[in-house]
Design an enzyme around this catalytic site. Structure first.
Site, PDB file in Angstrom:
ATOM      1  N   LEU A 177       1.274  -1.384   0.274  1.00  0.00           N
ATOM      2  CA  LEU A 177      -0.288  -0.157  -0.113  1.00  0.00           C
ATOM      3  C   LEU A 177       1.145   1.590   0.333  1.00  0.00           C
ATOM      4  O   LEU A 177       2.045   1.035   0.443  1.00  0.00           O
ATOM      5  CB  LEU A 177      -0.447  -0.009   1.105  1.00  0.00           C
ATOM      6  CG  LEU A 177      -1.569  -1.200   1.335  1.00  0.00           C
ATOM      7  CD1 LEU A 177      -3.069  -1.047   2.852  1.00  0.00           C
ATOM      8  CD2 LEU A 177      -2.467  -1.336  -0.429  1.00  0.00           C
ATOM      9  N   ASP A 178       0.315   2.166  -0.612  1.00  0.00           N
ATOM     10  CA  ASP A 178       1.321   3.064  -0.054  1.00  0.00           C
ATOM     11  C   ASP A 178       1.728   4.287   1.007  1.00  0.00           C
ATOM     12  O   ASP A 178       0.252   3.827   1.782  1.00  0.00           O
ATOM     13  CB  ASP A 178       0.787   4.493  -1.334  1.00  0.00           C
ATOM     14  CG  ASP A 178       0.337   4.054  -2.949  1.00  0.00           C
ATOM     15  OD1 ASP A 178       1.623   3.672  -3.361  1.00  0.00           O
ATOM     16  OD2 ASP A 178      -0.245   4.651  -2.976  1.00  0.00           O
ATOM     17  N   LYS A 179       2.436   4.998   0.627  1.00  0.00           N
ATOM     18  CA  LYS A 179       2.623   5.150   2.375  1.00  0.00           C
ATOM     19  C   LYS A 179       1.119   5.850   3.388  1.00  0.00           C
ATOM     20  O   LYS A 179       1.318   5.387   4.247  1.00  0.00           O
ATOM     21  CB  LYS A 179       3.743   6.475   2.132  1.00  0.00           C
ATOM     22  CG  LYS A 179       4.375   7.376   2.982  1.00  0.00           C
ATOM     23  CD  LYS A 179       5.267   8.111   3.255  1.00  0.00           C
ATOM     24  CE  LYS A 179       5.701   9.099   4.545  1.00  0.00           C
ATOM     25  NZ  LYS A 179       6.254  10.206   4.547  1.00  0.00           N
TER      26      LYS A 179
END
Length: 319
Positions: free
Chosen positions: A137-139
């Site tokens: 998942l993105d940050k």
């Protein structure tokens, strides 16, 4: 202990004319371009069974085969970072990732990542490549991730991801009022001018996003997105392509748009929303050991709940 990685990828016709190292970076996206170049030079990454050079041009239709030894993740330090554990047994770990937590160490984020937290939570993960991380998942995207605790579980989960049988559903708050849901089947690849961004690109990889409307507001939409594929930034890129970028998206969001006549509280919230409004709410997969279908759900995080409440208040006030 070091682990042997074996993987194969076909080169799409759309990549004709690409350099080998460029294509490998897209096809084996879990590894850095520099690491892939090292493997190419060492003969660990071959083209149709033959050694090649990183700058060699591809024609499309070739098979890239990767057989490389990956050192274990003991070079990364365990860190006592809190984890929201949703489920855990001997094979898998399901966590609810918070906003602001990078998944894997990289340039600019050498520590303080989910991987460091996993090594502290379960030291045995040092013997599994990438500490068992099989998807990302993105940050600043919140929500569910599954971690493999054994090599067998990792292989099984990667196979499911490649076969598109892992179900992944996201909540998104988008700018603009969607008239209806639909399906976007548009390839995604690196942006032609900005290597840090992704874009709908004819030479990219296939990407399919199904989306539907949960709730409409005066100038925004609460949407639910289901992924068939898992390209980098896929939902963010696809919804921006449809002219419905995510609230708070610093890369694909474009110019800030505020509802006409909105109150100061809502305008302030939209201006200062600290991240893309995206949450991985539901995750389903076949358990590697029991072979039973397991489905997990987590509620929306507080920042998105607060935003939705303000959008509802704005809608009711302006009626």
């Amino acid at each position: 202990m070091p682990q042997t990685l074996e993987a194969m990828q076909g080169v799409p016709d759309a990549m004709a004319g690409w350099r080998l190292d460029q294509a490998a970076a897209d096809l084996f996206a879990d590894f850095s371009r520099e690491r892939l170049k090292t493997w190419i030079k060492a003969g660990a990454l071959t083209v149709d069974g033959q050694r090649a050079k990183p700058k060699d041009k591809l024609h499309g239709g070739e098979t890239l085969a990767l057989r490389a030894v990956i050192e274990d993740d003991t070079r990364f330090e365990p860190e006592d970072i809190p984890l929201a554990v949703v489920f855990e047994d001997d094979e898998v770990l399901v966590v609810d990732k918070p906003a602001g937590l990078v998944v894997h160490p990289a340039a600019g984020n050498p520590d303080g990542t989910l991987l460091n937290a996993l090594l502290h939570h379960c030291p045995a993960l040092a013997g599994v490549p990438r500490a068992g991380i099989v998807h990302r998942l993105d940050k600043d995207t919140t929500g569910l991730m599954v971690i493999a605790k054994t090599l067998a579980a990792q292989a099984a989960l990667v196979e499911q991801l490649q076969a598109r049988t892992v179900s992944r559903e996201y909540d998104a708050i988008a700018v603009g009022v969607m008239t209806a849901g639909g399906t976007l089947d548009e390839p995604i690849g690196r942006h032609p001018r900005d290597r840090k961004r992704q874009a709908v690109n004819a030479s990219g990889k296939p990407a399919v996003t199904h989306y539907r409307v949960v709730e409409r507001f005066r100038a925004h939409t609460h949407a639910r997105c289901r992924l068939e594929t898992g390209r980098t930034h896929q939902i963010r890129v696809h919804l921006a392509h449809l002219r419905y970028p995510l609230v708070g998206d610093p890369v694909y969001g474009g110019r800030l748009k505020l509802p006409r006549g909105a109150g100061e509280d809502l305008k302030c919230l939209l201006r200062e929303f600290p991240r893309q409004a995206l949450h991985a709410r539901k995750l389903g997969f076949v358990h590697p050991a029991s072979r039973e279908k397991r489905v997990f759900r987590v509620p929306l995080p507080n920042d998105m709940l607060v935003l939705l409440d303000h959008l509802r208040d704005d809608r009711e006030t302006m009626r």
